[in-house]
Write an enzyme that holds these catalytic residues in place. Structure first.
Site, PDB file in Angstrom:
ATOM      1  N   TYR A   1       0.794  -1.236   0.000  1.00 43.72           N
ATOM      2  CA  TYR A   1       0.000   0.000   0.000  1.00 43.72           C
ATOM      3  C   TYR A   1       0.823   1.281   0.000  1.00 43.72           C
ATOM      4  CZ  TYR A   1      -3.627  -3.354   1.150  1.00 43.72           C
ATOM      5  OH  TYR A   1      -4.480  -4.426   1.122  1.00 43.72           O
TER       6      TYR A   1
ATOM      7  N   HIS B   1     -15.373  -6.506  -1.739  1.00 36.80           N
ATOM      8  CA  HIS B   1     -15.622  -7.893  -2.104  1.00 36.80           C
ATOM      9  C   HIS B   1     -16.809  -8.502  -1.372  1.00 36.80           C
ATOM     10  CE1 HIS B   1     -11.607  -6.971  -3.390  1.00 36.80           C
ATOM     11  NE2 HIS B   1     -11.254  -6.828  -2.142  1.00 36.80           N
TER      12      HIS B   1
ATOM     13  N   HIS C   1      -8.530   1.730  -5.958  1.00 34.65           N
ATOM     14  CA  HIS C   1      -7.729   0.837  -5.119  1.00 34.65           C
ATOM     15  C   HIS C   1      -6.266   1.205  -5.258  1.00 34.65           C
ATOM     16  CE1 HIS C   1     -11.175  -1.699  -4.346  1.00 34.65           C
ATOM     17  NE2 HIS C   1     -11.467  -1.585  -5.629  1.00 34.65           N
TER      18      HIS C   1
END
Length: 146
Positions: free
Chosen positions: A22, A79, A99
């Site tokens: 990330y 999800h 994302h």
């Protein structure tokens, strides 16, 4: 033009959470870049992060009254959340799914998004720049629709 940037669960840990995936930029640093980019592009940007699904739904419902669009990183809710999908469908303003990581280069369960079909578009894999790209896409869509 007014844009809501929503960050889902665990994104408050950016900078320290799996930096190899990330990145090292904190959420506050990303928010600062988004506000600055918005100012440059003539948009007011408001940022909100929550680890709670209901709070994210509340923010989406409130945004329908004041915002021209939403940039949304749902984190793990991407999800799993039919409720967030339904909220996106209900608000009547464009939402761009973003994302930080390339979800298709990761675990199989990350390849499925509950919300992509109800979003204007999806941007993934460009780290913090995914948010900037999503913001610019919303601004461009709004400008070109006039």
């Amino acid at each position: 033009m007014k844009i809501l940037v929503l960050h889902g669960p665990n994104l408050n840990l950016l900078g320290t959470r799996e930096p190899e995936v990330y990145g090292r930029m904190t959420l506050e640093e990303i928010n600062q870049k988004l506000v600055e980019q918005g100012r440059t592009d003539g948009a007011e940007v408001r940022c909100l992060q929550s680890n709670h699904e209901g709070a994210l739904i509340d923010a989406l419902q409130e945004a329908r009254i004041w915002a021209d669009g939403v940039v949304f990183n749902l984190g793990g809710y991407t999800h799993t959340s039919v409720a967030l999908r339904d909220a996106i469908s209900a608000i009547g303003i464009p939402v761009v799914e973003v994302h930080l990581s390339n979800v298709y280069a990761r675990e199989e369960f990350r390849h499925t998004s509950m919300i992509s079909a109800v979003c204007k578009g999806k941007i993934a894999g460009f780290g913090w720049r995914s948010y900037i790209l999503g913001l610019k896409a919303l601004i461009d869509l709004k400008i070109s629709s006039h």
